[in-house]
Design a protein around this motif. Structure first.
Motif, PDB file in Angstrom:
ATOM      1  N   GLY A  25     -85.224 -41.532  -7.136  1.00 55.61           N
ATOM      2  CA  GLY A  25     -84.052 -41.543  -7.151  1.00 55.61           C
ATOM      3  C   GLY A  25     -83.314 -40.834  -5.683  1.00 55.61           C
ATOM      4  O   GLY A  25     -83.850 -40.090  -5.303  1.00 55.61           O
ATOM      5  N   HIS A  26     -82.126 -41.308  -5.505  1.00 60.83           N
ATOM      6  CA  HIS A  26     -81.697 -40.859  -4.134  1.00 60.83           C
ATOM      7  C   HIS A  26     -80.632 -39.595  -4.384  1.00 60.83           C
ATOM      8  O   HIS A  26     -80.271 -38.958  -3.401  1.00 60.83           O
ATOM      9  CB  HIS A  26     -80.692 -41.805  -3.357  1.00 60.83           C
ATOM     10  N   ILE A  27     -80.585 -39.409  -5.605  1.00 55.78           N
ATOM     11  CA  ILE A  27     -79.334 -38.323  -5.725  1.00 55.78           C
ATOM     12  C   ILE A  27     -80.012 -37.411  -6.701  1.00 55.78           C
ATOM     13  O   ILE A  27     -80.124 -36.087  -6.112  1.00 55.78           O
ATOM     14  CB  ILE A  27     -78.180 -39.067  -7.024  1.00 55.78           C
ATOM     15  N   PHE A 148     -65.870 -45.565  -8.427  1.00 56.91           N
ATOM     16  CA  PHE A 148     -66.989 -45.713  -7.791  1.00 56.91           C
ATOM     17  C   PHE A 148     -67.392 -47.099  -7.125  1.00 56.91           C
ATOM     18  O   PHE A 148     -68.116 -47.091  -5.982  1.00 56.91           O
ATOM     19  CB  PHE A 148     -68.103 -45.482  -8.968  1.00 56.91           C
ATOM     20  N   ASP A 207     -75.372 -48.483 -11.591  1.00 55.90           N
ATOM     21  CA  ASP A 207     -76.243 -48.373 -10.805  1.00 55.90           C
ATOM     22  C   ASP A 207     -77.492 -49.101 -11.116  1.00 55.90           C
ATOM     23  O   ASP A 207     -78.664 -48.328 -11.899  1.00 55.90           O
ATOM     24  CB  ASP A 207     -76.485 -46.903 -10.734  1.00 55.90           C
ATOM     25  N   LYS A 209     -80.249 -50.562 -10.385  1.00 56.43           N
ATOM     26  CA  LYS A 209     -81.601 -50.947  -9.711  1.00 56.43           C
ATOM     27  C   LYS A 209     -82.670 -51.110 -10.699  1.00 56.43           C
ATOM     28  O   LYS A 209     -82.682 -50.437 -11.850  1.00 56.43           O
ATOM     29  CB  LYS A 209     -81.959 -49.630  -8.811  1.00 56.43           C
ATOM     30  N   ASN A 212     -84.383 -48.265 -12.234  1.00 50.43           N
ATOM     31  CA  ASN A 212     -83.674 -47.586 -13.272  1.00 50.43           C
ATOM     32  C   ASN A 212     -83.873 -48.179 -14.768  1.00 50.43           C
ATOM     33  O   ASN A 212     -83.274 -47.860 -15.741  1.00 50.43           O
ATOM     34  CB  ASN A 212     -81.978 -47.542 -13.231  1.00 50.43           C
ATOM     35  N   ASP A 227     -80.674 -43.366 -15.993  1.00 56.06           N
ATOM     36  CA  ASP A 227     -79.724 -42.879 -15.045  1.00 56.06           C
ATOM     37  C   ASP A 227     -78.326 -43.380 -15.583  1.00 56.06           C
ATOM     38  O   ASP A 227     -77.616 -44.089 -15.118  1.00 56.06           O
ATOM     39  CB  ASP A 227     -79.954 -43.785 -13.694  1.00 56.06           C
ATOM     40  N   ARG A 245     -79.328 -57.140  -5.407  1.00 52.62           N
ATOM     41  CA  ARG A 245     -79.422 -56.462  -4.314  1.00 52.62           C
ATOM     42  C   ARG A 245     -80.804 -55.781  -4.081  1.00 52.62           C
ATOM     43  O   ARG A 245     -81.498 -55.731  -3.105  1.00 52.62           O
ATOM     44  CB  ARG A 245     -78.263 -55.483  -4.073  1.00 52.62           C
ATOM     45  N   GLU A 253     -85.578 -51.178   0.223  1.00 54.26           N
ATOM     46  CA  GLU A 253     -84.120 -50.737   0.724  1.00 54.26           C
ATOM     47  C   GLU A 253     -84.291 -49.974   2.155  1.00 54.26           C
ATOM     48  O   GLU A 253     -83.300 -50.177   2.854  1.00 54.26           O
ATOM     49  CB  GLU A 253     -83.694 -49.834  -0.080  1.00 54.26           C
ATOM     50  N   ARG A 304     -71.659 -47.631   2.413  1.00 56.68           N
ATOM     51  CA  ARG A 304     -72.083 -46.188   1.760  1.00 56.68           C
ATOM     52  C   ARG A 304     -73.172 -45.642   2.596  1.00 56.68           C
ATOM     53  O   ARG A 304     -73.070 -44.469   3.050  1.00 56.68           O
ATOM     54  CB  ARG A 304     -72.193 -46.399   0.447  1.00 56.68           C
ATOM     55  N   TYR A 315     -74.818 -37.208   1.345  1.00 49.98           N
ATOM     56  CA  TYR A 315     -74.817 -37.913  -0.106  1.00 49.98           C
ATOM     57  C   TYR A 315     -76.029 -38.391  -0.494  1.00 49.98           C
ATOM     58  O   TYR A 315     -76.771 -37.934  -1.571  1.00 49.98           O
ATOM     59  CB  TYR A 315     -73.655 -38.944  -0.095  1.00 49.98           C
TER      60      TYR A 315
HETATM   61  C1  GN1 Z   1     -78.398 -44.341  -5.731  1.00 52.74           C
HETATM   62  O1  GN1 Z   1     -79.617 -42.355  -8.008  1.00 52.74           O
HETATM   63  P1  GN1 Z   1     -80.177 -43.730  -7.618  1.00 52.74           P
HETATM   64  O2  GN1 Z   1     -80.968 -43.580  -6.468  1.00 52.74           O
HETATM   65  O3  GN1 Z   1     -80.440 -44.723  -8.516  1.00 52.74           O
HETATM   66  C2  GN1 Z   1     -76.747 -44.406  -5.976  1.00 52.74           C
HETATM   67  C3  GN1 Z   1     -76.370 -45.716  -6.139  1.00 52.74           C
HETATM   68  C4  GN1 Z   1     -76.796 -46.585  -5.044  1.00 52.74           C
HETATM   69  C5  GN1 Z   1     -78.429 -46.251  -4.670  1.00 52.74           C
HETATM   70  C6  GN1 Z   1     -78.977 -47.105  -3.547  1.00 52.74           C
HETATM   71  C7  GN1 Z   1     -74.603 -42.200  -8.150  1.00 52.74           C
HETATM   72  O4  GN1 Z   1     -78.980 -44.555  -6.918  1.00 52.74           O
HETATM   73  O5  GN1 Z   1     -74.928 -45.873  -6.357  1.00 52.74           O
HETATM   74  O6  GN1 Z   1     -76.614 -47.943  -5.009  1.00 52.74           O
HETATM   75  O7  GN1 Z   1     -78.685 -44.927  -4.588  1.00 52.74           O
HETATM   76  N1  GN1 Z   1     -76.207 -43.488  -7.001  1.00 52.74           N
HETATM   77  C8  GN1 Z   1     -75.012 -42.890  -7.248  1.00 52.74           C
HETATM   78  O8  GN1 Z   1     -80.368 -47.156  -3.645  1.00 52.74           O
HETATM   79  O9  GN1 Z   1     -74.234 -42.791  -5.993  1.00 52.74           O
END
Ligand code: GN1
Ligand code: MG
Length: 358
Positions: A25-27, A148, A207, A209, A212, A227, A245, A253, A304, A315
């Motif tokens: 995850g990116h977050i 969002f 979200d 992906k 997830n 998520d 996507r 990505e 973004r 972010y």
């Molecule tokens: C983030 O948390 P994660 O990696 O599943 C992001 C999504 C983006 C995605 C890009 C809360 O998702 O909106 O599309 O990265 N989540 C948040 O890979 O901003």
């Protein structure tokens, strides 16, 4: 160690004996905890920069999973959050960091589908998720990240970052900025359709992906979606679009060679089939706008990533200084490819819808 200390706050079966970092995850940051009683859990630290109100976020996630659990017969088909010693869904540590824990049910997640069935399974899971929540009282959910997927607002924020150029990075990305700004009109059309009532508001995941989705290790069938931080009232076409996507893309990505990036029309068809089979409540207009959902979500995330690059990467987690720029470039390549394939996508959606809805 703060991770193990956080784990002790939850009502686990046994004492933790192992802890390792998992997930891409990116977050949030995600860890797997094993205990001496043979129990396995997922422990997550919630990113406070992104989620300003973790308490409401966990209230949403708890309510959604409770609601879904009442509709399924196998406990693995809904996330099960572990409560803390004092009965809450989250733990706040001494540093003000927020943690949550759920049962690790032995599934796995994928960043790219290994076979088309994996992608089909994820489509079933996200469509099912939307269907399961179709009678959930949406007004009780907190908007964890307001606006969002409001692309009008996303473009406004993007233009502000371009104007401010706080890191002096704009000169290196003028071409990318021009590409995105030239598509603002089309990129905001779904938001306008939402505002004038042409597309209905639903409880959506936001979200979607592939990584997830939890798949069963033995059967490879989808178990549930993960998520849940961004589950809010939203557009079904956005949920569909974000899956395309990420999962129908021919490159990662953050692939540095953008010539490898395109959209696989066959995978697009596979996902469309699964989504239409399980999200049965979609209106004609929603179905018609599915290809636009893919285009819009790809364009949105490109703005973004580029905004975060311009602002100094606060972010999204980055592994190197240009990481967000690399991500923005792959998404731009994908947008360009989708533009070429729009008519094919529309034809596929119409054909699959006619078959599935017979
Ligand atoms: C983030 O948390 P994660 O990696 O599943 C992001 C999504 C983006 C995605 C890009 C809360 O998702 O909106 O599309 O990265 N989540 C948040 O890979 O901003
Ligand atoms: Mg994730």
């Amino acid at each position: 160690m703060p991770i193990e200390k956080a784990a002790y706050a939850f009502q686990m079966n046994g004492m933790p004996i192992a802890c390792r970092h998992i997930g891409n995850g990116h977050i949030n940051s995600t860890f797997k905890i094993d205990t001496d009683a043979g129990a396995e859990y997922v422990l997550q630290k919630i990113n406070k920069y992104v989620f300003k109100d973790p308490v409401s976020l966990m209230r949403n996630a708890g309510a959604i999973t409770d609601f879904i659990r009442q509709k399924v017969n196998d406990p693995r088909l809904a996330l099960h959050f572990i409560t803390t010693q004092d009965g809450k869904f989250y733990h706040e540590d001494e540093d003000g960091e927020f943690w949550r824990m759920y049962d690790f049910v032995g599934g796995f997640c994928l960043d790219t589908p290994e076979c088309e069935e994996d992608f089909y399974q994820s489509a079933l899971a996200f469509g099912r998720f939307q269907q399961q929540l179709s009678d959930f009282p949406a007004e009780t959910l907190t908007e964890t990240i307001p606006e969002f997927h409001n692309t009008v607002d996303r473009f406004r924020q993007f233009k502000e970052a371009v104007k401010a150029d706080p890191e002096g990075r704009l000169d290196g990305v003028r071409e990318e900025v021009a590409f995105l700004l030239a598509r603002e009109e089309r990129g905001t059309c779904l938001q306008r359709m939402r505002e004038n009532g042409e597309l209905p508001l639903r409880v959506t995941h936001n979200d979607t992906k592939l990584n997830n989705v939890l798949l069963d290790r033995k059967t490879r069938k989808s178990l549930c979606v993960l998520d849940l931080d961004t589950v809010m009232p939203g557009l079904s076409v956005h949920d569909f679009g974000d899956s395309i996507r990420f999962g129908a893309a021919t490159a990662a990505e953050d692939e540095k060679d953008v010539s490898k990036m395109s959209m696989d029309l066959h995978l697009f068809e596979v996902y469309t089939r699964g989504f239409l089979e399980s999200a049965t409540a979609l209106t004609e207009q929603e179905i018609k706008m599915l290809p636009m959902g893919a285009f819009v979500m790809t364009l949105e995330v490109a703005t973004r990533f580029l905004k975060d690059y311009l602002e100094g990467d606060h972010y999204f987690k980055v592994d190197y200084p240009e990481h967000n720029l690399v991500r923005a470039r792959t998404q731009i390549a994908l947008v360009a490819d989708m533009e070429k394939k729009m008519a094919d996508m529309e034809r596929i959606v119409a054909e699959v819808a006619a078959e599935v809805r017979k």
